[in-house]
Design a protein around this motif. Structure first.
Motif, PDB file in Angstrom:
ATOM      1  N   ILE A 158      46.812  19.287 -25.259  1.00  0.00           N
ATOM      2  CA  ILE A 158      45.242  19.653 -25.793  1.00  0.00           C
ATOM      3  C   ILE A 158      43.997  20.016 -25.038  1.00  0.00           C
ATOM      4  CG2 ILE A 158      44.476  17.567 -27.127  1.00  0.00           C
ATOM      5  CD1 ILE A 158      47.738  16.118 -27.558  1.00  0.00           C
ATOM      6  N   VAL A 159      44.069  19.278 -24.646  1.00  0.00           N
ATOM      7  CA  VAL A 159      42.330  18.869 -23.550  1.00  0.00           C
ATOM      8  C   VAL A 159      42.332  20.230 -22.963  1.00  0.00           C
ATOM      9  CG1 VAL A 159      41.645  18.175 -20.815  1.00  0.00           C
ATOM     10  CG2 VAL A 159      42.602  16.623 -22.658  1.00  0.00           C
ATOM     11  N   GLU A 160      43.375  21.204 -22.892  1.00  0.00           N
ATOM     12  CA  GLU A 160      42.634  23.072 -22.273  1.00  0.00           C
ATOM     13  C   GLU A 160      42.626  23.534 -23.506  1.00  0.00           C
ATOM     14  OE1 GLU A 160      44.717  26.048 -19.769  1.00  0.00           O
ATOM     15  OE2 GLU A 160      46.101  24.661 -19.697  1.00  0.00           O
ATOM     16  N   GLN A 161      43.339  23.296 -24.566  1.00  0.00           N
ATOM     17  CA  GLN A 161      42.534  24.043 -26.043  1.00  0.00           C
ATOM     18  C   GLN A 161      41.386  23.151 -26.322  1.00  0.00           C
ATOM     19  OE1 GLN A 161      44.039  26.135 -27.018  1.00  0.00           O
ATOM     20  NE2 GLN A 161      46.477  26.649 -26.228  1.00  0.00           N
ATOM     21  N   GLU A 162      41.066  22.294 -26.123  1.00  0.00           N
ATOM     22  CA  GLU A 162      39.869  21.870 -26.807  1.00  0.00           C
ATOM     23  C   GLU A 162      38.906  22.199 -25.705  1.00  0.00           C
ATOM     24  OE1 GLU A 162      38.974  20.210 -29.468  1.00  0.00           O
ATOM     25  OE2 GLU A 162      41.089  20.199 -30.629  1.00  0.00           O
ATOM     26  N   LEU A 163      38.780  22.392 -24.324  1.00  0.00           N
ATOM     27  CA  LEU A 163      37.499  22.867 -23.199  1.00  0.00           C
ATOM     28  C   LEU A 163      37.897  24.109 -22.672  1.00  0.00           C
ATOM     29  CD1 LEU A 163      37.972  19.506 -20.936  1.00  0.00           C
ATOM     30  CD2 LEU A 163      36.840  19.972 -23.281  1.00  0.00           C
ATOM     31  N   GLY A 164      38.639  24.711 -23.164  1.00  0.00           N
ATOM     32  CA  GLY A 164      39.009  26.309 -22.702  1.00  0.00           C
ATOM     33  C   GLY A 164      39.099  26.252 -21.497  1.00  0.00           C
ATOM     34  N   LYS A 165      39.951  27.137 -20.865  1.00  0.00           N
ATOM     35  CA  LYS A 165      39.898  27.230 -19.401  1.00  0.00           C
ATOM     36  C   LYS A 165      39.155  27.322 -18.563  1.00  0.00           C
ATOM     37  CE  LYS A 165      44.197  30.530 -20.682  1.00  0.00           C
ATOM     38  NZ  LYS A 165      43.546  30.626 -21.533  1.00  0.00           N
ATOM     39  N   LEU A 166      38.422  27.498 -18.203  1.00  0.00           N
ATOM     40  CA  LEU A 166      37.408  27.388 -17.233  1.00  0.00           C
ATOM     41  C   LEU A 166      37.044  25.666 -17.178  1.00  0.00           C
ATOM     42  CD1 LEU A 166      35.567  28.259 -15.120  1.00  0.00           C
ATOM     43  CD2 LEU A 166      33.809  29.222 -16.056  1.00  0.00           C
ATOM     44  N   ARG A 167      36.217  24.858 -18.174  1.00  0.00           N
ATOM     45  CA  ARG A 167      35.693  23.837 -18.354  1.00  0.00           C
ATOM     46  C   ARG A 167      37.185  22.782 -18.296  1.00  0.00           C
ATOM     47  NH1 ARG A 167      33.731  26.491 -22.566  1.00  0.00           N
ATOM     48  NH2 ARG A 167      32.178  26.849 -22.706  1.00  0.00           N
ATOM     49  N   TYR A 168      38.354  23.253 -18.395  1.00  0.00           N
ATOM     50  CA  TYR A 168      39.730  22.441 -18.374  1.00  0.00           C
ATOM     51  C   TYR A 168      39.695  22.473 -16.745  1.00  0.00           C
ATOM     52  CZ  TYR A 168      44.229  20.750 -17.995  1.00  0.00           C
ATOM     53  OH  TYR A 168      45.540  20.434 -17.655  1.00  0.00           O
ATOM     54  N   SER A 169      38.993  23.635 -16.280  1.00  0.00           N
ATOM     55  CA  SER A 169      39.681  23.735 -14.897  1.00  0.00           C
ATOM     56  C   SER A 169      38.722  22.896 -13.875  1.00  0.00           C
ATOM     57  CB  SER A 169      39.778  24.889 -14.247  1.00  0.00           C
ATOM     58  OG  SER A 169      40.740  25.525 -14.395  1.00  0.00           O
ATOM     59  N   ALA A 170      37.196  22.788 -14.290  1.00  0.00           N
ATOM     60  CA  ALA A 170      36.893  21.657 -13.563  1.00  0.00           C
ATOM     61  C   ALA A 170      36.829  20.563 -13.663  1.00  0.00           C
ATOM     62  CB  ALA A 170      34.720  22.162 -13.961  1.00  0.00           C
ATOM     63  N   VAL A 171      36.963  19.709 -15.007  1.00  0.00           N
ATOM     64  CA  VAL A 171      37.660  18.751 -15.160  1.00  0.00           C
ATOM     65  C   VAL A 171      39.121  18.049 -14.521  1.00  0.00           C
ATOM     66  CG1 VAL A 171      38.443  16.859 -16.924  1.00  0.00           C
ATOM     67  CG2 VAL A 171      36.525  18.815 -17.529  1.00  0.00           C
ATOM     68  N   TYR A 172      40.039  18.922 -14.321  1.00  0.00           N
ATOM     69  CA  TYR A 172      40.694  18.558 -13.562  1.00  0.00           C
ATOM     70  C   TYR A 172      40.903  18.163 -12.442  1.00  0.00           C
ATOM     71  CZ  TYR A 172      45.572  18.876 -11.765  1.00  0.00           C
ATOM     72  OH  TYR A 172      46.822  18.912 -11.320  1.00  0.00           O
ATOM     73  N   PHE A 173      39.890  19.133 -11.752  1.00  0.00           N
ATOM     74  CA  PHE A 173      39.100  18.957 -10.593  1.00  0.00           C
ATOM     75  C   PHE A 173      38.467  18.463  -9.595  1.00  0.00           C
ATOM     76  CE2 PHE A 173      41.854  23.361  -9.916  1.00  0.00           C
ATOM     77  CZ  PHE A 173      42.979  23.192  -9.222  1.00  0.00           C
ATOM     78  N   LEU A 174      37.409  17.591 -10.593  1.00  0.00           N
ATOM     79  CA  LEU A 174      36.457  17.255 -10.332  1.00  0.00           C
ATOM     80  C   LEU A 174      37.451  16.078 -10.500  1.00  0.00           C
ATOM     81  CD1 LEU A 174      33.419  18.496 -11.592  1.00  0.00           C
ATOM     82  CD2 LEU A 174      34.128  18.107  -9.263  1.00  0.00           C
ATOM     83  N   SER A 175      38.553  15.744 -11.148  1.00  0.00           N
ATOM     84  CA  SER A 175      38.951  13.970 -11.784  1.00  0.00           C
ATOM     85  C   SER A 175      39.967  14.319 -10.504  1.00  0.00           C
ATOM     86  CB  SER A 175      39.966  14.317 -13.255  1.00  0.00           C
ATOM     87  OG  SER A 175      38.929  14.085 -14.140  1.00  0.00           O
ATOM     88  N   LEU A 176      40.740  15.020 -10.508  1.00  0.00           N
ATOM     89  CA  LEU A 176      41.495  14.908  -8.598  1.00  0.00           C
ATOM     90  C   LEU A 176      40.431  13.772  -7.630  1.00  0.00           C
ATOM     91  CD1 LEU A 176      43.991  17.331  -7.448  1.00  0.00           C
ATOM     92  CD2 LEU A 176      42.859  16.273  -5.893  1.00  0.00           C
TER      93      LEU A 176
END
Length: 305
Positions: A158-176
């Motif tokens: 769901i989040v990847e569809q909302e943020l797009g691949k680049l923004r989603y990747s940033a959120v994923y790795f910075l959350s990690l």
């Protein structure tokens, strides 16, 4: 002998030469694009609101149409959640390697890869900085992996569809990194940390913000996050790691969806840079605190046994 004049265009009643497709010159056709009027074969034509258009005109028209975008600025699409699937594949691959090394699906933490990549605060502070990232791909047993990957698939899609691949990747790795930073900065030096929970909780925070901005019901998300956080008090899971990922993921997504449409990318890049700086400062300060002499390090080791 008949000396009658023959019209320049050919004998009366003769059929003109059949034109060929503009894109396939070996295909005769009497069809034409209603937009550019070029001859086209059936394969090169597409249904349009009026008549049929060639694929070139269709593509040109699509480029000129303003596509709808999400709150974060990503183009609305039904494409596959590639980044989510890649992250799941990497986590599963890492788990399979640790199982192969340890010979046990439940006690895989004994493997050499797990020992070298999970986050152990005092080792991390003394130069083994890769652990703050690699620990996010290690899991304590099959159940730990299965729970995290199931949550990642449901929420991440769901989040990847909302943020797009680049923004989603940033959120994923910075959350990690946010989960690692919170556990590293506020936690003890004795706890061995591993798992994608920080990233997953960051995506839960992101989903909470997205649903809130869309004025959708967030009660289910709040309950799930609350249950997971409370359960941390009765298990060996890192509450600090989960909270750190949740806070970073939520705040970063909030900055992305609230960025003004004008200069949106600039604001979002600024938010990512600010998050990186904050996490970097946390890691640096804690590392400086743990950068002690050999005697104190030995004391820490004795305490952790």
């Amino acid at each position: 002998m008949n000396d009658a004049l023959v019209p320049p265009e050919g004998p009366i009643g003769a059929q003109p030469e059949t034109p060929v497709c503009t894109r396939h010159t070996d295909r005769p056709t009497r069809l034409r694009c209603t937009r550019c009027d070029r001859p086209m074969c059936p394969e090169c034509l597409r249904d349009a609101s009026v008549g049929m258009q060639c694929v070139d005109c269709v593509n040109e028209g699509q480029r000129s149409v303003r596509r709808p975008r999400t709150l974060a600025g990503a183009e609305v699409s039904n494409s596959r959640p590639i980044i989510t699937q890649v992250m799941i594949a990497l986590n599963v691959l890492a788990y399979v390697v640790t199982v192969a090394q340890s010979g046990s699906p439940m006690n895989n933490s004994r493997s050499g890869l797990f020992t070298a990549t999970s986050m152990i605060p005092d080792l991390t502070a003394n130069g083994e900085w890769w652990r703050i990232v690699t620990s996010g791909f290690m899991h304590f047993g099959l159940i730990h992996l299965a729970l995290n990957m199931a949550a990642l698939y449901v929420v991440g899609t769901i989040v990847e569809q909302e943020l797009g691949k680049l923004r989603y990747s940033a959120v994923y790795f910075l959350s990690l990194l946010g989960g690692s930073a919170a556990a590293f900065f506020f936690g003890t030096v004795c706890q061995q940390l591993a798992g994608a929970s920080g990233a997953v909780f960051g995506l839960m925070g992101a989903l909470l913000i997205v649903f809130k901005r869309q004025k959708r019901d967030i009660s289910t998300i709040v309950v799930i996050v609350g249950i997971n956080l409370v359960s941390n008090l009765f298990t060996n899971a890192s509450l600090l790691g989960h909270l750190g990922g949740f806070v970073i993921g939520g705040l970063l997504t909030l900055a992305m969806v609230r960025a003004p449409a004008q200069n949106r990318n600039l604001y979002q890049i600024g938010a990512v840079v600010a998050a990186v700086v904050l996490l970097g400062v946390m890691f640096a300060l804690r590392a400086a605190q743990l950068d002690t002499d050999a005697e104190v390090i030995m004391e820490i080791a004795r305490t952790c046994r």
